[in-house]
Design an enzyme around this catalytic site. Structure first.
Site, PDB file in Angstrom:
ATOM      1  N   ASN A 290      -1.028 -11.758  -9.365  1.00 18.59           N
ATOM      2  CA  ASN A 290      -0.888 -10.379  -8.876  1.00 18.59           C
ATOM      3  C   ASN A 290      -1.827  -9.464  -9.655  1.00 18.59           C
ATOM      4  O   ASN A 290      -1.925  -9.566 -10.885  1.00 18.59           O
ATOM      5  CB  ASN A 290       0.574  -9.951  -9.104  1.00 18.59           C
ATOM      6  CG  ASN A 290       0.971  -8.658  -8.431  1.00 18.59           C
ATOM      7  OD1 ASN A 290       0.821  -8.530  -7.214  1.00 18.59           O
ATOM      8  ND2 ASN A 290       1.504  -7.715  -9.197  1.00 18.59           N
TER       9      ASN A 290
ATOM     10  N   GLU B 164      -2.279  -9.012 -13.654  1.00 19.21           N
ATOM     11  CA  GLU B 164      -3.341  -8.151 -14.196  1.00 19.21           C
ATOM     12  C   GLU B 164      -4.189  -8.799 -15.291  1.00 19.21           C
ATOM     13  O   GLU B 164      -4.410  -8.208 -16.337  1.00 19.21           O
ATOM     14  CB  GLU B 164      -2.723  -6.845 -14.710  1.00 19.21           C
ATOM     15  CG  GLU B 164      -1.968  -6.083 -13.638  1.00 19.21           C
ATOM     16  CD  GLU B 164      -1.386  -4.753 -14.126  1.00 19.21           C
ATOM     17  OE1 GLU B 164      -1.360  -4.519 -15.343  1.00 19.21           O
ATOM     18  OE2 GLU B 164      -0.955  -3.958 -13.266  1.00 19.21           O
TER      19      GLU B 164
ATOM     20  N   ASP C 225       1.427   2.022  -2.911  1.00 23.86           N
ATOM     21  CA  ASP C 225       1.624   3.467  -2.882  1.00 23.86           C
ATOM     22  C   ASP C 225       0.256   4.108  -2.709  1.00 23.86           C
ATOM     23  O   ASP C 225      -0.759   3.509  -3.053  1.00 23.86           O
ATOM     24  CB  ASP C 225       2.409   4.020  -4.094  1.00 23.86           C
ATOM     25  CG  ASP C 225       1.870   3.617  -5.445  1.00 23.86           C
ATOM     26  OD1 ASP C 225       0.713   3.154  -5.532  1.00 23.86           O
ATOM     27  OD2 ASP C 225       2.601   3.797  -6.444  1.00 23.86           O
TER      28      ASP C 225
ATOM     29  N   HIS D 112      -2.231   0.004  -5.280  1.00 25.11           N
ATOM     30  CA  HIS D 112      -1.999   1.372  -5.766  1.00 25.11           C
ATOM     31  C   HIS D 112      -3.257   2.173  -5.436  1.00 25.11           C
ATOM     32  O   HIS D 112      -4.215   2.194  -6.190  1.00 25.11           O
ATOM     33  CB  HIS D 112      -1.764   1.381  -7.274  1.00 25.11           C
ATOM     34  CG  HIS D 112      -0.508   0.703  -7.700  1.00 25.11           C
ATOM     35  ND1 HIS D 112       0.744   1.186  -7.368  1.00 25.11           N
ATOM     36  CD2 HIS D 112      -0.294  -0.416  -8.424  1.00 25.11           C
ATOM     37  CE1 HIS D 112       1.665   0.382  -7.880  1.00 25.11           C
ATOM     38  NE2 HIS D 112       1.068  -0.594  -8.515  1.00 25.11           N
TER      39      HIS D 112
ATOM     40  N   GLU E 123       2.758  -3.738  -4.285  1.00 24.37           N
ATOM     41  CA  GLU E 123       3.189  -2.511  -4.981  1.00 24.37           C
ATOM     42  C   GLU E 123       2.593  -1.281  -4.302  1.00 24.37           C
ATOM     43  O   GLU E 123       2.154  -0.341  -4.971  1.00 24.37           O
ATOM     44  CB  GLU E 123       2.757  -2.549  -6.457  1.00 24.37           C
ATOM     45  CG  GLU E 123       3.259  -3.779  -7.197  1.00 24.37           C
ATOM     46  CD  GLU E 123       2.886  -3.803  -8.678  1.00 24.37           C
ATOM     47  OE1 GLU E 123       2.456  -2.768  -9.230  1.00 24.37           O
ATOM     48  OE2 GLU E 123       3.028  -4.882  -9.290  1.00 24.37           O
TER      49      GLU E 123
HETATM   50  C1  XIL Z   1       5.333   0.276 -13.705  1.00 25.25           C
HETATM   51  C2  XIL Z   1       6.702   0.858 -13.444  1.00 25.25           C
HETATM   52  O1  XIL Z   1       6.710   1.412 -12.153  1.00 25.25           O
HETATM   53  C3  XIL Z   1       7.024   1.919 -14.485  1.00 25.25           C
HETATM   54  O2  XIL Z   1       8.385   2.325 -14.358  1.00 25.25           O
HETATM   55  C4  XIL Z   1       6.787   1.393 -15.894  1.00 25.25           C
HETATM   56  O3  XIL Z   1       6.950   2.447 -16.826  1.00 25.25           O
HETATM   57  C5  XIL Z   1       5.398   0.797 -16.017  1.00 25.25           C
HETATM   58  O4  XIL Z   1       5.224  -0.193 -15.039  1.00 25.25           O
HETATM   59  N1  XIL Z   1       1.456  -2.601 -12.037  1.00 25.25           N
HETATM   60  C6  XIL Z   1       2.579  -3.402 -12.128  1.00 25.25           C
HETATM   61  C7  XIL Z   1       3.912  -2.784 -12.272  1.00 25.25           C
HETATM   62  O5  XIL Z   1       2.466  -4.623 -11.988  1.00 25.25           O
HETATM   63  O6  XIL Z   1       4.781  -3.581 -13.039  1.00 25.25           O
HETATM   64  C8  XIL Z   1       3.836  -1.399 -12.854  1.00 25.25           C
HETATM   65  O7  XIL Z   1       5.128  -0.823 -12.830  1.00 25.25           O
HETATM   66  C9  XIL Z   1       2.821  -0.566 -12.115  1.00 25.25           C
HETATM   67  C10 XIL Z   1       1.454  -1.170 -12.189  1.00 25.25           C
END
Ligand code: XIL
Length: 299
Positions: A169, A127, A237, A206, A235
């Site tokens: 990422n 990020e 969802d 996401h 990741e």
């Molecule tokens: C999130 C986790 O799912 C949570 O449990 C935590 O509180 C915050 O981080 N991008 C990422 C992940 O790269 O590491 C994040 O995970 C979600 C967004």
């Protein structure tokens, strides 16, 4: 095939999930995770605050719980994540300049040495780009150490564990038309041209009402792969978990030979970091959602 892992394996890919160490005592959770997935990402346990809570004192207890569960159950592991503006321990948040740069290097070496040879892919940097139309780097203490912090992180990582694939990422980089996507593309192209060691790009994926899935995701995956890196969906969802979106994302990965696999960010909706979005493939009671069947049929 009857599981996501077996179906993905038909094309040489994996199907993974985020695992939370605190849930490994829940038999419903471990039954589903053990059966359906063949790749694991620690949801929080390999992050900076977890692995180096005090400077120079590493703590791998929780990360090892996730890794050992994965190994015992025959799953590969994605390491997440070594250099990030978020979830930094307090001592790192208060560092800047040269000392922070050195702390980042020491952190990468310390964590990657502990896990050497056990991690298929590492999210070396997470990020680093800003949202919106600027295409700029995100302001952070790491960014303020100098624009070269990302390549320093990747060079350090390559030396620490030469067997791991090294990934950059990010999120909101799935839509090819977005400035953030273009900025990430320019960085990866530059790294490949100059020989900075990068092997893969992770697309968090996401998807929600503010950043919805767009069918040009496949173009994005193709264009990055054409730079000579692997791509992965890291990741996934989707707010509301529409079956069609899950099928489309699955088909996008399958359409790109360098797409290594898909990871969903949790097992059941109740395990999600955004439970109110009900964004995952299993209901809280462990039953399969329509999105599950859509993914299985697409694989
Ligand atoms: C999130 C986790 O799912 C949570 O449990 C935590 O509180 C915050 O981080 N991008 C990422 C992940 O790269 O590491 C994040 O995970 C979600 C967004």
């Amino acid at each position: 095939e009857s599981t996501l892992a077996a179906a993905a394996a038909q094309s040489g890919r994996y199907f993974g999930t985020a695992i939370a160490s605190g849930r490994l005592g829940d038999p419903s959770y471990t039954t589903i995770a053990g059966r359906e997935f063949n790749s694991v990402t620690a949801e929080n346990e390999m992050k900076i605050d977890a692995t180096e809570p005090r400077r120079g004192q590493f703590d791998f207890a929780a990360g090892d719980r996730v890794l050992n569960w994965a190994v015992r159950n025959g799953k590969q592991v994605r390491g997440h994540t070594l250099a990030w503006h978020s979830q930094q321990p307090g001592w790192m948040q208060s560092l800047s300049g040269g000392p922070l740069r050195q702390a980042m290097i020491d952190h990468i070496k310390g964590v990657m040495t502990h896990y050497k040879g056990k991690i298929a892919q590492w999210d070396v940097v997470n990020e680093a780009f800003a949202d919106g139309s600027s295409g700029a780097r995100r302001d952070s203490n790491l960014q303020r150490t100098g624009n070269d912090w990302i390549e320093v992180a990747f060079r350090t990582a390559r030396a620490a564990d030469p067997a791991a694939k090294l990934c950059y990422n990010d999120y909101n980089v799935e839509n090819w038309t977005w400035a953030k996507t273009q900025a990430m593309y320019a960085m990866v192209r530059d790294f490949k041209q100059r020989g900075v060691p990068i092997d893969c790009v992770g697309f968090q994926a996401h998807f929600n009402n503010d950043s919805p899935y767009n069918s040009n995701f496949r173009t994005t995956l193709r264009n990055f792969a054409a730079l000579g890196v692997d791509v992965a969906i890291t990741e996934l969802d989707v707010q509301g978990a529409p079956a069609t979106t899950y099928a489309n994302v699955t088909n996008d990965c399958l359409a790109v030979s360098r797409c290594l696999g898909i990871t969903v960010w949790g097992v059941r909706d109740t395990d999600s970091w955004r439970p109110e979005h009900t964004p995952l493939l299993f209901n809280g009671d462990g039953s399969k959602k329509p999105a599950y069947t859509a993914v299985l049929n697409a694989l």
